[in-house]
Design a protein around this motif. Structure first.
Motif, PDB file in Angstrom:
ATOM      1  N   SER A  13      28.483 -42.520 -32.493  1.00 13.54           N
ATOM      2  CA  SER A  13      28.364 -43.951 -32.210  1.00 13.54           C
ATOM      3  C   SER A  13      28.140 -44.186 -30.722  1.00 13.54           C
ATOM      4  N   LYS A  14      28.859 -43.463 -29.898  1.00 15.87           N
ATOM      5  CA  LYS A  14      28.735 -43.612 -28.448  1.00 15.87           C
ATOM      6  C   LYS A  14      27.325 -43.271 -27.980  1.00 15.87           C
ATOM      7  N   LEU A  15      26.777 -42.181 -28.488  1.00 13.19           N
ATOM      8  CA  LEU A  15      25.427 -41.784 -28.095  1.00 13.19           C
ATOM      9  C   LEU A  15      24.396 -42.821 -28.538  1.00 13.19           C
ATOM     10  N   GLN A  16      24.554 -43.371 -29.728  1.00 11.96           N
ATOM     11  CA  GLN A  16      23.635 -44.410 -30.197  1.00 11.96           C
ATOM     12  C   GLN A  16      23.678 -45.636 -29.288  1.00 11.96           C
ATOM     13  N   TYR A  65      24.853 -45.939 -26.154  1.00  9.37           N
ATOM     14  CA  TYR A  65      24.429 -45.656 -24.782  1.00  9.37           C
ATOM     15  C   TYR A  65      22.921 -45.447 -24.693  1.00  9.37           C
ATOM     16  N   THR A  66      22.331 -44.832 -25.689  1.00  8.61           N
ATOM     17  CA  THR A  66      20.883 -44.637 -25.689  1.00  8.61           C
ATOM     18  C   THR A  66      20.157 -45.970 -25.803  1.00  8.61           C
ATOM     19  N   LEU A  67      20.640 -46.851 -26.669  1.00  3.33           N
ATOM     20  CA  LEU A  67      20.033 -48.171 -26.818  1.00  3.33           C
ATOM     21  C   LEU A  67      20.141 -48.975 -25.526  1.00  3.33           C
ATOM     22  N   ALA A  68      21.316 -48.995 -24.918  1.00  2.00           N
ATOM     23  CA  ALA A  68      21.504 -49.740 -23.670  1.00  2.00           C
ATOM     24  C   ALA A  68      20.631 -49.167 -22.555  1.00  2.00           C
ATOM     25  N   ASP A  69      20.582 -47.854 -22.456  1.00  2.00           N
ATOM     26  CA  ASP A  69      19.759 -47.215 -21.425  1.00  2.00           C
ATOM     27  C   ASP A  69      18.288 -47.581 -21.606  1.00  2.00           C
ATOM     28  N   TYR A  70      17.808 -47.550 -22.827  1.00  2.00           N
ATOM     29  CA  TYR A  70      16.407 -47.883 -23.095  1.00  2.00           C
ATOM     30  C   TYR A  70      16.118 -49.348 -22.762  1.00  2.00           C
ATOM     31  N   MET A  71      16.977 -50.245 -23.228  1.00  2.00           N
ATOM     32  CA  MET A  71      16.746 -51.674 -23.001  1.00  2.00           C
ATOM     33  C   MET A  71      16.787 -52.028 -21.517  1.00  2.00           C
ATOM     34  N   ILE A  72      17.693 -51.433 -20.769  1.00  2.00           N
ATOM     35  CA  ILE A  72      17.847 -51.771 -19.354  1.00  2.00           C
ATOM     36  C   ILE A  72      16.853 -51.019 -18.477  1.00  2.00           C
ATOM     37  N   ASN A  73      16.743 -49.717 -18.671  1.00  5.70           N
ATOM     38  CA  ASN A  73      15.927 -48.897 -17.766  1.00  5.70           C
ATOM     39  C   ASN A  73      14.464 -48.777 -18.155  1.00  5.70           C
ATOM     40  N   LYS A  74      14.138 -48.984 -19.406  1.00  3.87           N
ATOM     41  CA  LYS A  74      12.728 -48.901 -19.832  1.00  3.87           C
ATOM     42  C   LYS A  74      12.119 -50.282 -20.078  1.00  3.87           C
ATOM     43  N   MET A  75      12.893 -51.177 -20.676  1.00  2.87           N
ATOM     44  CA  MET A  75      12.397 -52.515 -21.000  1.00  2.87           C
ATOM     45  C   MET A  75      12.726 -53.550 -19.918  1.00  2.87           C
ATOM     46  N   ASN A  76      13.491 -53.139 -18.900  1.00  2.00           N
ATOM     47  CA  ASN A  76      13.884 -53.999 -17.769  1.00  2.00           C
ATOM     48  C   ASN A  76      14.635 -55.259 -18.199  1.00  2.00           C
ATOM     49  N   MET A  77      15.427 -55.162 -19.260  1.00  2.00           N
ATOM     50  CA  MET A  77      16.267 -56.275 -19.689  1.00  2.00           C
ATOM     51  C   MET A  77      17.643 -56.114 -19.056  1.00  2.00           C
ATOM     52  N   ALA A 105      27.882 -59.148 -34.048  1.00  2.00           N
ATOM     53  CA  ALA A 105      28.329 -57.941 -34.747  1.00  2.00           C
ATOM     54  C   ALA A 105      29.067 -58.276 -36.039  1.00  2.00           C
ATOM     55  N   PRO A 106      28.909 -57.426 -37.071  1.00  2.00           N
ATOM     56  CA  PRO A 106      29.695 -57.617 -38.295  1.00  2.00           C
ATOM     57  C   PRO A 106      31.166 -57.313 -38.024  1.00  2.00           C
ATOM     58  N   GLU A 107      32.035 -58.079 -38.668  1.00  2.00           N
ATOM     59  CA  GLU A 107      33.469 -57.935 -38.436  1.00  2.00           C
ATOM     60  C   GLU A 107      34.067 -56.868 -39.353  1.00  2.00           C
ATOM     61  N   HIS A 108      33.751 -55.616 -39.033  1.00  2.00           N
ATOM     62  CA  HIS A 108      34.395 -54.466 -39.673  1.00  2.00           C
ATOM     63  C   HIS A 108      34.442 -53.354 -38.638  1.00  2.00           C
ATOM     64  N   SER A 109      35.140 -52.299 -38.930  1.00  2.00           N
ATOM     65  CA  SER A 109      35.428 -51.282 -37.920  1.00  2.00           C
ATOM     66  C   SER A 109      34.171 -50.698 -37.276  1.00  2.00           C
ATOM     67  N   TYR A 110      33.158 -50.384 -38.067  1.00  2.00           N
ATOM     68  CA  TYR A 110      31.942 -49.796 -37.502  1.00  2.00           C
ATOM     69  C   TYR A 110      31.203 -50.803 -36.623  1.00  2.00           C
ATOM     70  N   GLY A 111      31.072 -52.031 -37.084  1.00  2.00           N
ATOM     71  CA  GLY A 111      30.384 -53.053 -36.303  1.00  2.00           C
ATOM     72  C   GLY A 111      31.077 -53.336 -34.988  1.00  2.00           C
ATOM     73  N   LEU A 112      32.403 -53.449 -35.027  1.00  2.00           N
ATOM     74  CA  LEU A 112      33.161 -53.710 -33.803  1.00  2.00           C
ATOM     75  C   LEU A 112      33.106 -52.526 -32.846  1.00  2.00           C
ATOM     76  N   GLU A 113      33.198 -51.319 -33.391  1.00  2.00           N
ATOM     77  CA  GLU A 113      33.102 -50.121 -32.552  1.00  2.00           C
ATOM     78  C   GLU A 113      31.756 -50.076 -31.833  1.00  2.00           C
ATOM     79  N   MET A 114      30.674 -50.317 -32.566  1.00  2.00           N
ATOM     80  CA  MET A 114      29.341 -50.286 -31.953  1.00  2.00           C
ATOM     81  C   MET A 114      29.178 -51.392 -30.913  1.00  2.00           C
ATOM     82  N   ALA A 115      29.728 -52.573 -31.198  1.00  2.00           N
ATOM     83  CA  ALA A 115      29.641 -53.680 -30.243  1.00  2.00           C
ATOM     84  C   ALA A 115      30.350 -53.330 -28.938  1.00  2.00           C
ATOM     85  N   TYR A 116      31.557 -52.796 -29.035  1.00  2.00           N
ATOM     86  CA  TYR A 116      32.316 -52.453 -27.830  1.00  2.00           C
ATOM     87  C   TYR A 116      31.644 -51.321 -27.052  1.00  2.00           C
ATOM     88  N   LEU A 117      31.132 -50.330 -27.761  1.00  2.52           N
ATOM     89  CA  LEU A 117      30.440 -49.232 -27.082  1.00  2.52           C
ATOM     90  C   LEU A 117      29.169 -49.713 -26.401  1.00  2.52           C
TER      91      LEU A 117
END
Length: 195
Positions: free
Chosen positions: A115-118, A120-132, A139-151
């Motif tokens: 989950s962490k790699l997913q 971090y890779t998305l954030a890195d791409y959006m910020i460093n490649k797409m300049n956002m 986020a969906p209110e369940h453990s996986y959704g919340l974990e991904m949102a926080y990461l």
């Protein structure tokens, strides 16, 4: 002598011909979330119990000479299966995103992005490649959704970005209008003079 192996769906084969022939019979382990067997011996496992807790797991390794295990598919059962495989000395290739899974032992492998790699890779791409630089999270209110949102939130901030809004929605929601209105500041209109 041919050595049996177990495929992702639990079929056990002893030859290439059996693997490519869908009518070949072999052992099949019924895992939660997978269709039931049409051929061979069925070893059933019900959620949330893990097949590794059952005697059939050890029998497959010791008696049937299985040399590797592929799966389980669920994170909730992957840790128990990894410990059992390590105890039995048989390699296991888990399809789980569990972060600490491979630390269990030298026979435990993972074929899934954590989950962490997913995030971090998305954030890195959006910020460093797409300049956002500014983001909102819905986020969906369940453990996986919340974990991904926080990461993702952590990854955005570490890459110099900013989270401008955060809302969750119920897992079984049919519409997202309420959380989206809250996210963009259009839910409490009576509190805003401009609306």
């Amino acid at each position: 002598k041919e050595v049996p192996y177990v495929s992702l769906d639990g079929n056990q084969f002893t030859s290439f011909e059996q693997r490519v022939n869908p009518s070949a019979t072999g052992k099949r382990i019924i895992m939660p979330g997978l269709p039931t067997a049409r051929h061979g011996k069925a070893l059933e496992s019900d959620m949330p119990s893990c097949l590794s807790d059952r005697p059939e797991f050890e029998e497959l390794v010791r008696k049937d000479k299985v040399i590797a295990i592929l799966g389980p598919l669920f994170s909730s059962t992957s840790v128990a299966a990894a410990y059992k495989a390590e105890e039995l000395g048989v390699p296991i290739l888990a399809l789980s995103r569990k972060e600490e899974l491979t630390a269990i032992g030298k026979n435990v492998f993972r074929n899934c992005l954590t989950s962490k790699l997913q995030a971090y890779t998305l954030a890195d791409y959006m910020i460093n490649k797409m300049n956002m630089k500014s983001f909102a999270i819905l986020a969906p209110e369940h453990s996986y959704g919340l974990e991904m949102a926080y990461l993702f939130w952590d990854a955005v901030e570490k890459n110099g970005g900013e989270i401008r809004g955060y809302e969750v929605y119920e897992q079984d929601a049919k519409t997202f209008s309420r959380p989206i209105k809250r996210l963009v500041g259009r839910y409490y209109l009576e509190a805003r003079k401009e609306f």
